[in-house]
Design an enzyme around this catalytic site. Structure first.
Site, PDB file in Angstrom:
ATOM      1  N   CYS A 176       5.052 -71.839 -41.148  1.00 25.42           N
ATOM      2  CA  CYS A 176       5.017 -73.275 -40.847  1.00 25.42           C
ATOM      3  C   CYS A 176       5.497 -74.154 -41.993  1.00 25.42           C
ATOM      4  O   CYS A 176       5.662 -75.366 -41.809  1.00 25.42           O
ATOM      5  CB  CYS A 176       3.598 -73.683 -40.460  1.00 25.42           C
ATOM      6  N   HIS A 206      -0.693 -81.799 -42.741  1.00 26.57           N
ATOM      7  CA  HIS A 206      -0.274 -80.643 -41.955  1.00 26.57           C
ATOM      8  C   HIS A 206      -1.051 -80.622 -40.640  1.00 26.57           C
ATOM      9  O   HIS A 206      -0.464 -80.447 -39.578  1.00 26.57           O
ATOM     10  CB  HIS A 206      -0.506 -79.364 -42.751  1.00 26.57           C
ATOM     11  N   GLU A 230      -7.895 -78.508 -45.069  1.00 24.04           N
ATOM     12  CA  GLU A 230      -6.916 -79.428 -45.640  1.00 24.04           C
ATOM     13  C   GLU A 230      -7.584 -80.729 -46.088  1.00 24.04           C
ATOM     14  O   GLU A 230      -7.254 -81.277 -47.146  1.00 24.04           O
ATOM     15  CB  GLU A 230      -5.805 -79.739 -44.642  1.00 24.04           C
ATOM     16  N   LYS A 280       1.431 -84.125 -35.556  1.00 26.19           N
ATOM     17  CA  LYS A 280       1.364 -83.033 -34.593  1.00 26.19           C
ATOM     18  C   LYS A 280       0.558 -83.409 -33.351  1.00 26.19           C
ATOM     19  O   LYS A 280       0.662 -82.734 -32.317  1.00 26.19           O
ATOM     20  CB  LYS A 280       0.794 -81.780 -35.254  1.00 26.19           C
ATOM     21  N   HIS A 295       3.177 -78.480 -32.686  1.00 24.25           N
ATOM     22  CA  HIS A 295       3.476 -77.792 -33.941  1.00 24.25           C
ATOM     23  C   HIS A 295       4.837 -77.117 -33.817  1.00 24.25           C
ATOM     24  O   HIS A 295       5.001 -76.144 -33.089  1.00 24.25           O
ATOM     25  CB  HIS A 295       2.390 -76.759 -34.220  1.00 24.25           C
ATOM     26  N   PHE A 350       1.132 -69.532 -42.465  1.00 21.85           N
ATOM     27  CA  PHE A 350       0.529 -68.206 -42.533  1.00 21.85           C
ATOM     28  C   PHE A 350       1.073 -67.464 -43.751  1.00 21.85           C
ATOM     29  O   PHE A 350       2.242 -67.594 -44.114  1.00 21.85           O
ATOM     30  CB  PHE A 350       0.872 -67.407 -41.284  1.00 21.85           C
TER      31      PHE A 350
END
Length: 420
Positions: A163, A303, A314, A331, A336, A396
């Site tokens: 991502c 994010h 976060e 998002k 996403h 990830f």
């Protein structure tokens, strides 16, 4: 000491909210949603969950010549469409091809082609498989095709970092310019991976939103009842230039890429580090490279995917660096976009500093913000000068990228600390 300044002179995008930058930006500011229902309906027989997703607002194939479009994976079509808009927006700069580079990140590359041609192989045999299969599925194809299209010979780069891929490509582009290896870089990200296997995989990992009855409210970053993210697709591309090159041709400057921070959790293949150390490090590195203090950042483009644990992690990291900061979470409207997410959100950050607007975060006005977030989450557009915006992209593998863009109004006189 003076450091080569990197400016953004071109913007291009194709997203669930629009076919270009203007339509995407206007829809985002209006609080609209690009999330649609009944996606992958033709695959209901394999037991997929009710799928909502942020499919592109238009078919990217329609933005390209028909013959070219047929030879490209959907992710490549999107990248070329966004690059064409960005290049035109930059004024199609004249640049030595040996000083022009391409850097386009992706999370997975041409997965739709891979799956389609595998079906052909199993159903009809080897001789029916397309001879274009490999160039259509390889992850570096989008960056390579853009290099070919614009004659970029200074290098072609393909960050594949889940991502954070699109944001990493922009950080890499800025680094190439500061290192003196290029004057102009076409940078961004692309992904089109809304497929049965990706939906099934994320569903089995319990990562997808369960709020599927009303697609527009399925993506709920920072909300008390968030339950997972929503798949999206699209591309975003920016044209980066050295300030000297842009000034010499009197180019319009949207923003300045003032800082980039990259850090790794070295912790877990999917879960962020509990103490937020990698995310904190990325944000602090970006601040240091930009020569800014936390108080000089106007807001943070988070994010914020809408997962229960990820958003809290976060938020903790942001509070550690900035205190109770102002944040927005695109998002909620876009879904996403995986490898393209960091690029489109960096582009949104550029527009925020250019126009002095913080976009709203959807789907929070009724359910409210999770009290564990403890941040100033913007739920209605705010028109206030934005001198510096930080954009986070976490992937990830514990891959963390933070970008800082600043106003381009006074870019010619700016100096900053040395660094990559």
């Amino acid at each position: 000491m003076h450091r080569t300044e990197v400016v953004v002179t071109g913007l291009g995008a194709i997203t669930p909210l629009g076919a270009d930058v203007a339509s995407t930006w206007n829809a985002l500011l209006a609080g609209e949603s690009g999330i649609r229902g009944s996606v992958l309906r033709e695959h209901e027989g394999v037991g997929l969950p009710d799928t909502v997703a942020g499919t592109m607002a238009v078919d990217p194939a329609g933005l390209l010549p028909p013959v070219q479009a047929r030879r490209l994976d959907r992710s490549q079509q999107a990248a070329l469409a966004a690059a064409a808009e960005a290049w035109a927006d930059a004024g199609a700069p004249e640049v030595d091809q040996n000083r022009l580079a391409s850097a386009i990140g992706t999370g997975i590359g041409g997965v739709r082609t891979l799956l389609k041609e595998d079906d052909v192989l199993e159903a009809a045999g080897t001789r029916r498989v397309s001879p274009r299969t490999v160039p259509m599925l390889m992850p570096n194809a989008a960056a390579a095709l853009i290099s070919i299209e614009y004659g970029a010979r200074a290098g072609v780069y393909t960050p594949v970092s889940a991502c954070s891929s699109g944001a990493e490509a922009i950080a890499l582009g800025a680094r190439l310019i500061r290192a003196g290896e290029a004057d102009v870089v076409i940078a961004g990200g692309t992904d089109a991976a809304i497929t049965p296997i990706t939906v099934a995989g994320f569903a089995q990992a319990q990562a997808l939103s369960r709020h599927t009855a009303e697609p527009a409210s399925a993506s709920r970053p920072f909300a008390t009842d968030r339950s997972g993210f929503v798949l999206g697709e699209g591309a975003a591309v920016v044209v980066l230039e050295s300030a000297d090159h842009a000034n010499a041709r009197r180019a319009r400057v949207h923003a300045v890429v003032a800082g980039a921070g990259i850090a790794a959790d070295a912790h877990h293949i999917t879960a962020p580090a509990a103490d937020g150390s990698g995310q904190i490090s990325a944000m602090r590195k970006a601040l240091a490279q930009a020569g800014l203090t936390p108080g000089q950042v106007s807001h943070i483009n988070a994010h914020a995917t809408g997962t229960p644990a990820g958003d809290v992690a976060e938020a903790h990291a942001i509070r550690e660096v900035f205190g109770c900061a102002t944040v927005t979470a695109p998002k909620a409207a876009l879904g996403h976009l995986f490898g393209a997410a960091g690029a489109i959100e960096a582009l949104i950050a550029c527009l925020s500093v250019e126009h002095g607007v913080i976009p709203p975060t959807r789907n929070l006005t009724e359910v409210g913000v999770d009290p564990d977030i403890n941040l100033d989450v913007v739920t209605e557009r705010r028109e206030v000068p934005q001198e510096a915006v930080l954009s986070n992209s976490f992937g990830f593998g514990g891959q963390n990228v933070s970008l800082i863009v600043t106003s381009g109004r006074h870019h010619a006189s700016r100096t900053a600390p040395t660094g990559p």
